[in-house]
Design a protein around this motif. Structure first.
Motif, mmCIF file in Angstrom:
data_model
loop_
_atom_site.group_PDB
_atom_site.id
_atom_site.type_symbol
_atom_site.label_atom_id
_atom_site.label_comp_id
_atom_site.label_asym_id
_atom_site.label_seq_id
_atom_site.Cartn_x
_atom_site.Cartn_y
_atom_site.Cartn_z
ATOM 1 N N THR A 193 37.307 60.073 43.429
ATOM 2 C CA THR A 193 36.975 61.679 42.609
ATOM 3 C C THR A 193 37.415 60.775 40.984
ATOM 4 O O THR A 193 36.309 61.369 40.377
ATOM 5 C CB THR A 193 37.568 61.818 43.223
ATOM 6 O OG1 THR A 193 37.298 62.248 44.429
ATOM 7 C CG2 THR A 193 37.688 62.985 42.233
ATOM 8 N N SER A 194 38.378 59.790 40.651
ATOM 9 C CA SER A 194 38.720 60.059 39.420
ATOM 10 C C SER A 194 37.324 59.727 38.805
ATOM 11 O O SER A 194 36.983 60.226 37.904
ATOM 12 C CB SER A 194 39.519 59.406 38.903
ATOM 13 O OG SER A 194 40.929 59.526 39.517
ATOM 14 N N GLY A 237 25.170 60.565 34.593
ATOM 15 C CA GLY A 237 24.772 60.893 36.565
ATOM 16 C C GLY A 237 24.481 60.384 37.469
ATOM 17 O O GLY A 237 25.007 60.337 38.701
ATOM 18 N N GLU A 238 23.781 58.989 37.134
ATOM 19 C CA GLU A 238 22.883 58.245 37.651
ATOM 20 C C GLU A 238 23.948 57.681 38.041
ATOM 21 O O GLU A 238 24.631 57.233 39.119
ATOM 22 C CB GLU A 238 21.721 57.241 37.257
ATOM 23 C CG GLU A 238 20.794 58.180 36.463
ATOM 24 C CD GLU A 238 20.109 58.145 38.229
ATOM 25 O OE1 GLU A 238 20.136 57.846 39.361
ATOM 26 O OE2 GLU A 238 18.960 58.800 37.974
ATOM 27 N N GLU A 239 25.393 57.428 37.207
ATOM 28 C CA GLU A 239 25.973 56.288 37.697
ATOM 29 C C GLU A 239 27.768 56.999 38.548
ATOM 30 O O GLU A 239 27.393 56.139 39.749
ATOM 31 C CB GLU A 239 27.311 55.728 36.506
ATOM 32 C CG GLU A 239 26.417 54.709 35.001
ATOM 33 C CD GLU A 239 25.345 55.359 34.998
ATOM 34 O OE1 GLU A 239 25.620 56.329 34.935
ATOM 35 O OE2 GLU A 239 25.031 55.036 34.102
ATOM 36 N N ALA A 240 27.402 58.498 38.173
ATOM 37 C CA ALA A 240 28.426 59.284 39.117
ATOM 38 C C ALA A 240 27.800 59.282 40.459
ATOM 39 O O ALA A 240 28.514 59.209 42.071
ATOM 40 C CB ALA A 240 28.283 60.588 38.723
ATOM 41 N N ARG A 285 27.789 56.763 46.334
ATOM 42 C CA ARG A 285 26.210 56.194 47.939
ATOM 43 C C ARG A 285 28.166 55.235 47.773
ATOM 44 O O ARG A 285 28.561 55.056 48.734
ATOM 45 C CB ARG A 285 25.778 56.575 47.090
ATOM 46 C CG ARG A 285 25.123 57.405 47.060
ATOM 47 C CD ARG A 285 23.464 57.050 46.610
ATOM 48 N NE ARG A 285 23.149 58.040 46.322
ATOM 49 C CZ ARG A 285 22.185 57.785 44.632
ATOM 50 N NH1 ARG A 285 22.609 57.214 44.087
ATOM 51 N NH2 ARG A 285 21.470 58.584 45.151
ATOM 52 N N ARG A 286 29.026 54.644 46.876
ATOM 53 C CA ARG A 286 28.976 53.489 47.349
ATOM 54 C C ARG A 286 30.631 53.872 48.043
ATOM 55 O O ARG A 286 30.931 53.313 49.058
ATOM 56 C CB ARG A 286 29.721 52.856 46.669
ATOM 57 C CG ARG A 286 29.115 52.182 46.417
ATOM 58 C CD ARG A 286 28.888 50.693 44.912
ATOM 59 N NE ARG A 286 29.301 51.412 43.241
ATOM 60 C CZ ARG A 286 30.719 51.291 43.463
ATOM 61 N NH1 ARG A 286 31.789 50.385 43.417
ATOM 62 N NH2 ARG A 286 30.775 52.004 41.757
ATOM 63 N N LYS A 317 36.528 59.129 53.318
ATOM 64 C CA LYS A 317 35.794 60.831 53.033
ATOM 65 C C LYS A 317 36.118 61.414 51.698
ATOM 66 O O LYS A 317 37.176 61.655 51.443
ATOM 67 C CB LYS A 317 36.399 61.672 54.665
ATOM 68 C CG LYS A 317 35.612 62.932 54.648
ATOM 69 C CD LYS A 317 36.658 63.442 55.731
ATOM 70 C CE LYS A 317 35.732 64.380 56.122
ATOM 71 N NZ LYS A 317 36.998 64.931 57.328
ATOM 72 N N PRO A 318 35.091 61.866 50.945
ATOM 73 C CA PRO A 318 35.298 62.713 49.824
ATOM 74 C C PRO A 318 35.758 64.218 49.882
ATOM 75 O O PRO A 318 35.512 64.797 51.105
ATOM 76 C CB PRO A 318 33.852 63.293 49.543
ATOM 77 C CG PRO A 318 32.412 62.570 50.907
ATOM 78 C CD PRO A 318 33.147 62.222 51.784
ATOM 79 N N ASN A 319 36.193 64.715 48.975
ATOM 80 C CA ASN A 319 36.983 65.726 49.820
ATOM 81 C C ASN A 319 36.034 66.976 48.289
ATOM 82 O O ASN A 319 34.967 66.853 47.972
ATOM 83 C CB ASN A 319 38.655 65.926 49.469
ATOM 84 C CG ASN A 319 38.818 65.349 47.658
ATOM 85 O OD1 ASN A 319 37.801 65.831 46.817
ATOM 86 N ND2 ASN A 319 40.140 65.436 47.586
#
Length: 660
Positions: free
Chosen positions: A492-493, A504-507, A512-513, A520-522
């Motif tokens: 997340t950081s 944005g593209e790198e984020a 995806r990685r 698991k994302p929050n």
């Protein structure tokens, strides 16, 4: 003067405190006994003197000297020495005594099980795994492995580590007649090693009498399990255990009640905690402190103060925990006058402000925004420790005195103190807030060179955040890539870092990685990636991420997530889609979202949608921001009569600053 008279008199006072007078008297009696020869001619006299020296922590070293004069192999002094020393805070004394025993009884090994049980307990205190195993082998060789006291000590010893828990289970299964002490040791081991369900299953086995009809849980069993309920977020289990306590009358035991009050307080169920507290017949200081702390944690600081006053009116003496809870209560209310009042009460009571109390005062003064008072408390502390210095660092950071926080860190290093994770987290925050990248690089180097800090995932996450906020995503990514293990906060950081730096593209690639590595994302992760898509104009990707958040991860979107999608659609000129999205929101849009859409209508000159939104905006409030945004759109549409109406309303409300 007969020295034996004084010796017997002192020995008959088990409550005697180790004052200077008693210790001096003891040495005088020993000198007189030695001079008269009674110390050698009267064995009972020597044993009495030994017993008395063991009762005083200051004279334990004299006990060892006296013990060396006793040569009888059948004297009852061995277990007596061990029993006394087992209560001592220094476990090494027991090992020293055991070595003496082995030397004096070389051909006649001691067969008292209590000695070996005490040795195992000493190993447990010292986390001496190899030594504990050696004692276990020695016990087996002497044929004492049948003794329940030794086996209970070994179970407690092996259950102190997750890697050794299997040995504890093997020992437990081999005990033919288990006691509740044996079972409690196993349950405690399971809870400490994050196997709460295994401990709960063992409790259920007691209830169905798998260990015999006579074996019943006691209050210690319940305290162990209730204490584990908060750590493992199992309030439902806690309530079930409460019901069991009520049915078995264990809720009349003060320790069990205190554990339940603590559980409900930590889960912020203060109504249940208060009901239990009021029903208690025997309240002790722990009961009062737990309730005061509970009210403080939920922000009900006036109740905490009333309870403290009631405690004092009942002539119950307070302790350090009471004072810390009271300080926390005043600080959570962010009422500096209350913090000052508690501080003044401590001084007026003549109580020394120790490091824990002083540290709490510093933290609470900083919460109230008074760095001056926090600093004064710090400099008046006599016994400063690293926690006190940490409190000052965080006080400066919280009050936006970032340079002062970095100077405190320099002082910590000059005084040869050992900074810990809390220290470094504070100085990293100071670097992040001030944008002092060169200081941040120095802090990063210090962490990497410290063996006790360089593996901290918390500090590595903080460094990623700091470098990102300072605009150096290259260094942030370097820290991220070198991390041996990454958690959801790490990912997340770095995602948020890319977002705030316009990458944005790198984020999106990082997100995806993250999914590929099964992390698991929050909700904060999704807010970061949606913000990145918004500022990079990646509308389709943003909509896909939003759909994934709701459908795949079942995360309920909040107003910030929805705001990102609306702003994303509005920025790209897809105003009808944005309005449709707003209409389908489960909760109506707030004024900020409506103003966002009106401004987008102004930019894209879609006045029909903009005017309909202005009518809806007026239903919220007649705030200055609403009048300004409405006036700007009306001016852009050439509706000057309406513009004059808006501006006259603004003048009536004394809005002096216009934003066009």
């Amino acid at each position: 003067m007969n020295p034996l008279f004084h010796l017997r008199r002192l020995n008959n006072l088990p409550h005697l405190k180790p004052t200077i007078f008693s210790c001096r008297s003891l040495l005088q009696i020993q000198a007189q006994l030695t001079t008269t020869g009674l110390i050698y001619s009267n064995p009972s006299c020597l044993l009495s003197l030994l017993n008395l020296t063991l009762s005083c922590p200051e004279t334990l070293h004299y006990a060892t000297a006296i013990f060396s004069h006793i040569q009888q192999s059948n004297a009852p002094t061995w277990p007596l020495m061990v029993r006394r020393l087992a209560l001592d805070t220094d476990p090494f004394r027991i090992f020293s005594l055991f070595n003496t025993m082995q030397r004096l009884r070389r051909n006649d090994p001691l067969g008292d099980p209590y000695v070996y049980a005490s040795l195992v307990k000493a190993c447990n205190k010292l986390s001496a795994i190899r030594e504990g195993k050696s004692i276990h082998c020695y016990v087996v060789r002497l044929g004492l492995d049948y003794n329940l006291n030794i086996l209970n000590s070994l179970i407690n010893f092996y259950s102190c580590s997750r890697n050794l828990m299997g040995l504890a289970c093997v020992l437990f299964d081999r005990i033919p007649e288990k006691t509740i002490v044996t079972v409690n040791g196993m349950i405690s081991g399971f809870v400490k090693n994050e196997s709460f369900d295994a401990g709960l299953n063992l409790f259920k086995r007691i209830l169905v009498c798998l260990f015999g009809l006579e074996l019943k849980p006691n209050y210690v069993t319940l305290v162990i399990l209730i204490s584990g309920c908060f750590e493992f977020r199992r309030l439902d289990v806690g309530k079930t255990l409460h019901s069991y306590c009520h049915k078995t009358s264990l809720d009349s035991v003060t320790e069990a009640c205190n554990a339940l009050i603590d559980l409900y307080s930590k889960f912020k169920c203060m109504t249940e905690a208060s009901r239990l507290f009021e029903a208690m017949v025997d309240k002790d200081l722990v009961s009062w402190n737990t309730m005061i702390s509970g009210y403080a944690s939920v922000g009900e600081y006036m109740r905490a103060f009333i309870l403290f006053s009631e405690m004092r009116s009942n002539n119950i003496a307070f302790d350090r925990v009471s004072l810390i809870s009271l300080i926390l209560a005043s600080g959570y209310g962010k009422e500096i006058d209350l913090v000052k009042m508690v501080h003044g009460y401590i001084i007026a009571s003549g109580i020394e402000i120790t490091a824990p109390v002083g540290t709490t005062l510093i933290n609470m003064y900083s919460k109230c925004g008074s760095v001056e008072f926090a600093r004064n408390v710090f400099f008046q502390l006599q016994d400063k420790n690293i926690a006190s210095w940490n409190a000052l660092v965080h006080a400066y950071v919280e009050c936006h005195h970032d340079q002062e926080a970095l100077e405190v860190f320099s002082q910590i290093k000059l005084r040869k103190l050992k900074p810990d994770e809390v220290t470094m987290l504070g100085v990293i925050l100071a670097c992040r807030n001030s944008g002092e990248l060169y200081h941040g690089i120095d802090i990063h180097s210090y962490i990497e060179s410290s063996s006790h800090l360089n593996q901290s995932i918390i500090l590595q996450n903080a460094l990623i955040d700091m470098y990102a906020k300072c605009g150096n995503m290259g260094r942030a990514k370097l820290v991220f890539d070198e991390m041996p293990r990454k958690d959801v906060i790490s990912w997340t950081s770095v995602i948020v870092g890319y977002a705030i730096n316009g990458q944005g593209e790198e984020a999106c690639d990082a997100f995806r990685r993250m999914e590929t590595e099964n992390v698991k994302p929050n909700s904060v992760t999704f807010l970061g990636v949606l913000s990145a898509c918004n500022h990079a104009g990646l509308v389709e990707e943003g909509q896909n991420f939003f759909h994934s958040m709701c459908m795949s991860y079942h995360i309920q979107p909040n107003i910030e997530h929805c705001g990102c999608i609306i702003d994303m659609l509005a920025r790209s000129g897809r105003l009808e889609e944005a309005v449709k999205f707003v209409r389908n929101l489960p909760v109506g849009p707030n004024a900020v979202i409506r103003r966002m859409l009106i401004n987008a209508c102004k930019v894209h000159r879609d006045f029909d949608i903009g005017l309909s939104l202005i009518r809806g905006l007026k239903t919220f409030s007649h705030s200055p921001e609403n009048h300004v945004i409405s006036s700007n759109l009306l001016a852009e549409a050439g509706m000057w009569d309406d513009v004059l109406d808006e501006r006259s309303l603004m003048v009536k409300q004394k809005v002096l600053k216009y934003i066009f």
